[in-house]
Enzyme design. Sequence first.
Site: not given
Ligand code: IPM
Ligand code: MG
Length: 358
Positions: A140, A190, A222, A246, A250
């Site tokens: 990042y 990884k 993975d 990240d 999710d």
């Molecule tokens: C998160 C989001 C952020 C990230 C974005 C909005 C920059 O996806 O907080 O997970 O990638 O960290």
């Molecule tokens: Mg995110």
Amino acid sequence: MPHVVLLGGDGIGPEIIAQAERVLDQVNTAFSLGLTTERCLIGGAAIDAHGSPLPDSTLAAASNADAVLLGAVGGPQWDALPMSERPEKGLLQIRSGLNLFANLRPALLYPELASASTLKPEVVSGLDLLIVRELIGGIYFGEPRGIEGAPGQRVGFNTDRYTEAEIERIGRIAFEAAMTRSRRLCSVDKANVLEVTVLWRDVMERLSADYPDVELSHMYVDNAAMQLVRAPKQFDVMVTGNLFGDILSDAAAMLTGSIGMLPSASMNSDHQGLYEPCHGSAPDIAGQDQANPLATILSVAMMLTHSLKAPKAAQAIESAVQTVLASGVRTADIASGSAGEQVVGCQAMGDAVVNALR
Ligand code: IPM
Ligand code: MG
């Protein structure tokens, strides 16, 4: 007096922050916390008002606060802007500006929501895992980065990079968190392909000598993604870098029924923190009173625990949320259609939590 900066941001951000603010006001009075609050702009809202996704005034206010509560940033109206001017840049800059390297993303399944998950109830019931994501390093932020060259021959590139010191400080946060839980830590990398994660694994191994009570394991990313949807209850604490964290957070969020339920904390070594829901700004439902404010309300609880040293107020909020869920009140994203549910909007969900706190 403890001071909190509120950043509504974009999309559903201002709506969910408004409900979280009511909850914060309620515990502030009930527990005599003496908190003061202030609102500032970030993301697209700040671009429109000041031409920058993180105005200096917002960063200064956040730096002087004990904690920051953020809604969400981003939306289609700013999608055409160059990368360095987008709303998301404001979020990345505040994380990095406050040195918030430690991102805690718990995924907890409330029993009432087992049927809201897309996975079978027996796979997810009792799920309680914590993802510890490194937040201000890795690909990042690594340099060099960019897009170069003539049209037709352009090259895009980013750099994944971690120093031993950066790996060690996030590793220690994860080991310490594991000590307060089931004492199992899975480091995700990884290391079969990327040198940066060979170093990551090496540092985690070295650190494990300082935490003999924690059982450390390693998993390729993975496989970790597959295991999260196959048998997520095998995990207690997971620690990983910025990009893998990240993505995996999710996936973990969705195990709990809705990403609308998950809070997060991002902290520096002084316990100053930024607290935000794991979900985004959901422009498709913005302004329609449909958003689920619970992830933001639960982020207030994390803020009270980690930055404001008010664990009783935090517990009161967590039990209020449980009471509300047990009573059958649901926003649309966590409704399963079964009898006894009452589907409400964002504001009414805020009402329900405030009432349960009284
Ligand atoms: C998160 C989001 C952020 C990230 C974005 C909005 C920059 O996806 O907080 O997970 O990638 O960290
Ligand atoms: Mg995110």
